[in-house]
Design an enzyme around this catalytic site. Structure first.
Site, PDB file in Angstrom:
ATOM      1  N   LYS A 108     -29.882 -33.576  49.288  1.00  0.00           N
ATOM      2  CA  LYS A 108     -30.283 -34.670  48.387  1.00  0.00           C
ATOM      3  C   LYS A 108     -29.468 -34.575  47.096  1.00  0.00           C
ATOM      4  O   LYS A 108     -29.689 -33.702  46.264  1.00  0.00           O
ATOM      5  CB  LYS A 108     -31.775 -34.620  48.040  1.00  0.00           C
ATOM      6  CG  LYS A 108     -32.201 -35.955  47.422  1.00  0.00           C
ATOM      7  CD  LYS A 108     -33.432 -35.864  46.569  1.00  0.00           C
ATOM      8  CE  LYS A 108     -33.185 -35.467  45.146  1.00  0.00           C
ATOM      9  NZ  LYS A 108     -32.329 -36.371  44.351  1.00  0.00           N
ATOM     10  N   GLY A 154     -30.491 -26.899  39.704  1.00  0.00           N
ATOM     11  CA  GLY A 154     -30.976 -27.867  38.728  1.00  0.00           C
ATOM     12  C   GLY A 154     -31.679 -27.165  37.586  1.00  0.00           C
ATOM     13  O   GLY A 154     -31.408 -25.999  37.273  1.00  0.00           O
ATOM     14  N   SER A 155     -32.601 -27.869  36.956  1.00  0.00           N
ATOM     15  CA  SER A 155     -33.222 -27.352  35.733  1.00  0.00           C
ATOM     16  C   SER A 155     -34.400 -26.417  36.043  1.00  0.00           C
ATOM     17  O   SER A 155     -34.963 -26.452  37.144  1.00  0.00           O
ATOM     18  CB  SER A 155     -33.713 -28.520  34.880  1.00  0.00           C
ATOM     19  OG  SER A 155     -34.737 -29.202  35.570  1.00  0.00           O
ATOM     20  N   GLU A 184     -32.416 -24.974  26.434  1.00  0.00           N
ATOM     21  CA  GLU A 184     -31.176 -25.528  26.983  1.00  0.00           C
ATOM     22  C   GLU A 184     -31.089 -27.028  26.667  1.00  0.00           C
ATOM     23  O   GLU A 184     -32.024 -27.767  26.954  1.00  0.00           O
ATOM     24  CB  GLU A 184     -31.135 -25.343  28.507  1.00  0.00           C
ATOM     25  CG  GLU A 184     -29.813 -25.800  29.106  1.00  0.00           C
ATOM     26  CD  GLU A 184     -29.815 -25.872  30.629  1.00  0.00           C
ATOM     27  OE1 GLU A 184     -30.790 -26.381  31.206  1.00  0.00           O
ATOM     28  OE2 GLU A 184     -28.830 -25.418  31.233  1.00  0.00           O
ATOM     29  N   GLU A 230     -30.839 -22.000  41.521  1.00  0.00           N
ATOM     30  CA  GLU A 230     -29.723 -21.841  40.557  1.00  0.00           C
ATOM     31  C   GLU A 230     -30.081 -22.739  39.382  1.00  0.00           C
ATOM     32  O   GLU A 230     -29.948 -23.965  39.462  1.00  0.00           O
ATOM     33  CB  GLU A 230     -28.413 -22.309  41.188  1.00  0.00           C
ATOM     34  CG  GLU A 230     -27.873 -21.419  42.279  1.00  0.00           C
ATOM     35  CD  GLU A 230     -27.088 -20.237  41.733  1.00  0.00           C
ATOM     36  OE1 GLU A 230     -26.822 -20.202  40.513  1.00  0.00           O
ATOM     37  OE2 GLU A 230     -26.760 -19.347  42.520  1.00  0.00           O
ATOM     38  N   THR A 234     -37.741 -28.301  37.029  1.00  0.00           N
ATOM     39  CA  THR A 234     -37.738 -28.778  38.419  1.00  0.00           C
ATOM     40  C   THR A 234     -37.815 -27.599  39.390  1.00  0.00           C
ATOM     41  O   THR A 234     -38.505 -27.679  40.417  1.00  0.00           O
ATOM     42  CB  THR A 234     -36.487 -29.633  38.709  1.00  0.00           C
ATOM     43  OG1 THR A 234     -36.373 -30.631  37.703  1.00  0.00           O
ATOM     44  CG2 THR A 234     -36.580 -30.309  40.054  1.00  0.00           C
ATOM     45  N   GLY A 235     -37.134 -26.508  39.059  1.00  0.00           N
ATOM     46  CA  GLY A 235     -37.209 -25.313  39.912  1.00  0.00           C
ATOM     47  C   GLY A 235     -38.645 -24.830  40.052  1.00  0.00           C
ATOM     48  O   GLY A 235     -39.106 -24.492  41.154  1.00  0.00           O
ATOM     49  N   CYS A 294     -23.704 -25.461  33.639  1.00  0.00           N
ATOM     50  CA  CYS A 294     -24.779 -24.473  33.481  1.00  0.00           C
ATOM     51  C   CYS A 294     -24.317 -23.197  32.790  1.00  0.00           C
ATOM     52  O   CYS A 294     -25.082 -22.544  32.106  1.00  0.00           O
ATOM     53  CB  CYS A 294     -25.377 -24.143  34.836  1.00  0.00           C
ATOM     54  SG  CYS A 294     -24.120 -23.558  35.994  1.00  0.00           S
TER      55      CYS A 294
END
Ligand code: NAD
Length: 484
Positions: free
Chosen positions: A174, A226-227, A385, A249, A230-231, A284
Site C-alpha cells: 500500500k 512511516g511515522s 519530529e 521503520e 501510525t506505527g 527519516c
C-alpha cells in the site's frame, strides 16, 4: 491534461479500479495542479488483493531460488529501463528534486539485485541436541506479507520488495495517498515481469486500505515504514486480530554530535547535507539537531546559516534546483506550525522561516530551509519530529552533556559523530542510542548494513541480511534416527 495519470491498482495480475469506483486525486506540490488520480481502495479491494496473493504464493514458494532470483533480476532491469518515465512522474508527484530521485531508482534496483543474490543464504541448522534424533531447522515463508509505505520515497519503498519474495512470500503493497502516482507505473511493470498475484498494489488512504490490510487474518507479517503514531496504531490494530509479526521503520530526531576538534568548514557542509534540505528535510535520517560545543558554536552556526541561505529553490524537474517544495499541504502546515511553536518557546530564527520570494512560489507548498539557534531540551523543536526543513542548533559545554543531549529524545534512528579523536569517536558511537551511526559522515546508506531504529524509531532492520531473514519463520524438526 494529456499528462493526466489515470491510475490503476494491481490485483491478481490485473490493473483495476476500486470496487466502490471512488478515487483519490494527486496534486503537483510545486503548482497545486491536479495531475492524476488513483483508485481509493476499500476493505473489499484489500481482501481481493490478499486472496490473490494467497493463491499465488503457493506456486511462487515452489520455484527454485535461482528461478525466483532470475525473475527478480529481470524485473530490476525493467525498472531501470523505465527509470526516466518513472522519474519524471515521481518528481511531479512528490516535489522532490530530480537529482535526488534519480538516486532512489538506482537504490531500488541495487536493493532488488542484492536480495536476489542472497536467496540461497536463507539456511537452517543441524543441531546436535541428542544421539537419537537428527535435529534441524528450516526457514519458511509467512505466506502473504502486507507492506505499507510513506510518501517521501514512493518508488524506492514500493519497488524494493525482493526480500519478502526471495524468502518465498507474496506481497500486498500500500503506497502513500500523498504520492501514489508512480505505483501505477510500477503496477504495469510488475504485471509484465512477475507471475500474477505474487505482487499486488492497493492504492488508498490509511483508514480505507491500510487498516484492512493490517487486520486481514491471512496477513501474518506486516512491514511498515512511516511515522511513530501510525506505527503504534498498526501495532494496536494488529493485536486486536491476532499475533502478527510487525516490523517498523519509523521517524527520527537525529543528532549530529560535533566535538571540539572537528573542522568547522567540514562540519557546516556535513550538517547542511545531513539535514537533507534538498528534500526539505523529508527524509527519516535527517540530522535535525546539531549539537555544537561552546568554543565552536558561533563559528559553525555562521557557516551553516550562510550555506542554508545560499540554497536556491526552484522547479524540482530542473537539475540545477537546490530544493523543491514540500510534498503536501499537510507537510507545509506542519512545518509552519513548528516554526511558530519554536519561536513561542524562545528559539532564535536565524535562517528561513518563510516562503521563498518570487511569482513562481506563490502557489505550491514552498518554504525556505529554516534554522533555529539556541534550541534547548525543553523546547518542542528539540524533541519532536517535524519531517520538514527545520534544523535545530543546540549548544553544549562538556562531552557528557553532548551525549546526554543526543539521547534525550524518544527517537533513536540515526546519529553522526564528528571528531578526529578515535577514543571519543568510539565512546560516542557506543553510547549514542541510535540504530545507524556515522563517524565523520552523514546520510549515506550502505547496502548490506542493517538500517533501522532504537527506541521509538522502530523494530527490525532493512537493507541487510537481517531483512531477508525477517520474512521467514523458523521451524525445528526432530527425526528419530536411532532404534525405537
Ligand atoms: P504516515 O505514518 O502518516 O503514513 C505512512 C503510511 O501509513 C501511508 O501509506 C498511510 O496511508 C498509512 N497509514 C496511515 N494511517 C494508517 C493506519 N491507521 N493503519 C495502516 N496504515 C496507515 O507517514 P508519512 O507522513 O507518509 O511519512 C513520514 C514518516 O515516515 C516520518 O515519520 C518519517 O520519519 C518516517 N519514515 C521512516 C523511514 C525509516 O526508514 N525509518 C523512512 C522514511 C520515512
Amino acid at each position: 491534461m494529456s499528462d493526466f495519470i489515470d491510475g490503476r491498482m494491481l490485483i491478481g495480475g490485473k490493473l483495476v479500479e476500486s470496487r466502490s469506483g471512488s478515487w483519490l486525486e494527486s496534486v503537483n506540490p510545486a503548482t497545486e495542479e491536479v495531475i492524476g488520480r488513483v483508485p481509493a481502495a476499500g476493505p473489499d479491494d484489500v481482501a481481493d488483493a490478499v486472496e490473490a496473493a494467497r493463491v499465488a504464493q503457493v506456486d511462487w514458494a515452489k520455484l527454485a531460488m535461482g528461478e525466483r532470483a532470475s525473475l527478480l533480476r529481470a524485473y530490476a532491469q525493467r525498472l531501470q529501463q523505465e527509470g526516466d518515465r518513472i522519474l519524471d512522474l515521481e518528481v511531479r508527484d512528490t516535489g522532490n528534486s530530480i537529482t535526488k530521485l534519480r538516486h532512489d531508482i538506482g537504490a531500488a534496483v541495487r536493493g532488488i539485485e542484492y536480495f536476489a543474490g542472497l536467496g540461497t543464504q536463507i539456511k537452517g541448522e543441524t543441531i546436535p541436541a541428542s544421539a537419537d534424533f537428527l535435529h534441524y531447522s528450516v526457514r519458511q515463508p509467512y505466506g502473504v506479507v502486507g507492506r505499507i509505505v510513506p510518501f517521501n520515497h514512493p518508488i524506492l519503498f514500493a519497488a524494493k520488495f525482493a526480500a519478502p519474495l526471495m524468502a518465498g512470500n507474496s506481497i500486498v503493497i500500500k503506497p502513500s495517498e500523498q504520492s501514489p502516482l508512480t505505483s501505477t507505473l510500477l503496477g504495469e511493470i510488475v504485471q509484465e515481469m512477475l507471475p500474477a498475484g505474487v505482487v499486488n498494489i492497493v492504492t488508498g488512504d490509511g483508514p480505507g486500505a491500510g487498516v484492512p490490510l493490517v487486520k486481514h487474518p491471512l496477513v501474518k507479517r506486516i512491514s511498515f515504514i512511516g511515522s511513530v503514531p501510525t506505527g503504534l496504531a498498526i501495532q494496536r490494530a494488529a493485536a486486536e486480530v491476532a499475533v502478527k509479526h510487525v516490523s517498523l521503520e519509523l521517524g527520527g530526531k537525529n543528532p549530529m554530535l560535533v566535538f571540539p576538534d572537528a573542522d568547522p568548514d567540514e562540519v557546516a557542509a556535513a550538517a547542511v547535507a545531513g539535514m537533507n534540505f534538498d528534500w526539505l528535510g523529508q527524509s527519516c535520517g535527517s540530522m535535525s539537531r546539531i549539537l555544537l560545543p561552546d568554543e565552536l558554536y558561533d563559528t559553525i552556526l555562521e557557516k551553516i546559516v550562510a550555506k542554508v541561505e545560499a540554497i536556491v529553490q526552484g522547479d524540482p524537474l530542473d537539475p540545477a534546483s537546490g530544493a523543491g517544495p514540500m510534498n503536501s499541504a499537510r507537510q507545509l502546515e506542519k512545518t509552519l506550525h513548528y516554526i511558530k511553536v519554536a519561536q513561542e518557546d524562545g528559539a532564535r530564527l536565524v535562517a528561513g522561516g518563510k516562503r521563498p520570494e518570487g511569482a513562481q512560489f506563490e502557489r505550491g507548498y514552498w518554504i525556505r530551509p529554516t534554522v533555529f539557534a539556541d534550541v534547548t531540551p525543553d523546547m518542542r523543536i528539540f524533541r519532536e519530529e517535524v519531517f520538514g526543513p527545520i534544523m535545530s542548533v543546540v549548544r553544549y559545554s562538556t562531552i557528557d552533556e553532548a551525549i546526554a543531549l543526543a539521547n534525550d529524545v524518544e527517537y533513536g534512528l540515526t546519529a553522526a559523530v564528528w571528531t578526529n579523536d578515535l577514543n571519543l569517536a568510539m565512546r560516542a558511537s557506543a553510547e549514542v542510542q541510535a540504530g545507524y551511526v556515522w563517524v565523520n559522515g552523514v546520510s549515506r546508506h550502505f547496502l548490506g548494513t542493517g538500517f533501522g531504529g532504537y527506541k521509538n524509531s522502530g523494530i527490525g532492520r532493512e537493507e541487510g541480511f537481517d531483512e531477508l531473514l525477517s520474512y521467514t519463520e523458523i521451524k525445528t524438526v526432530h527425526v528419530r534416527t536411532g532404534r525405537r
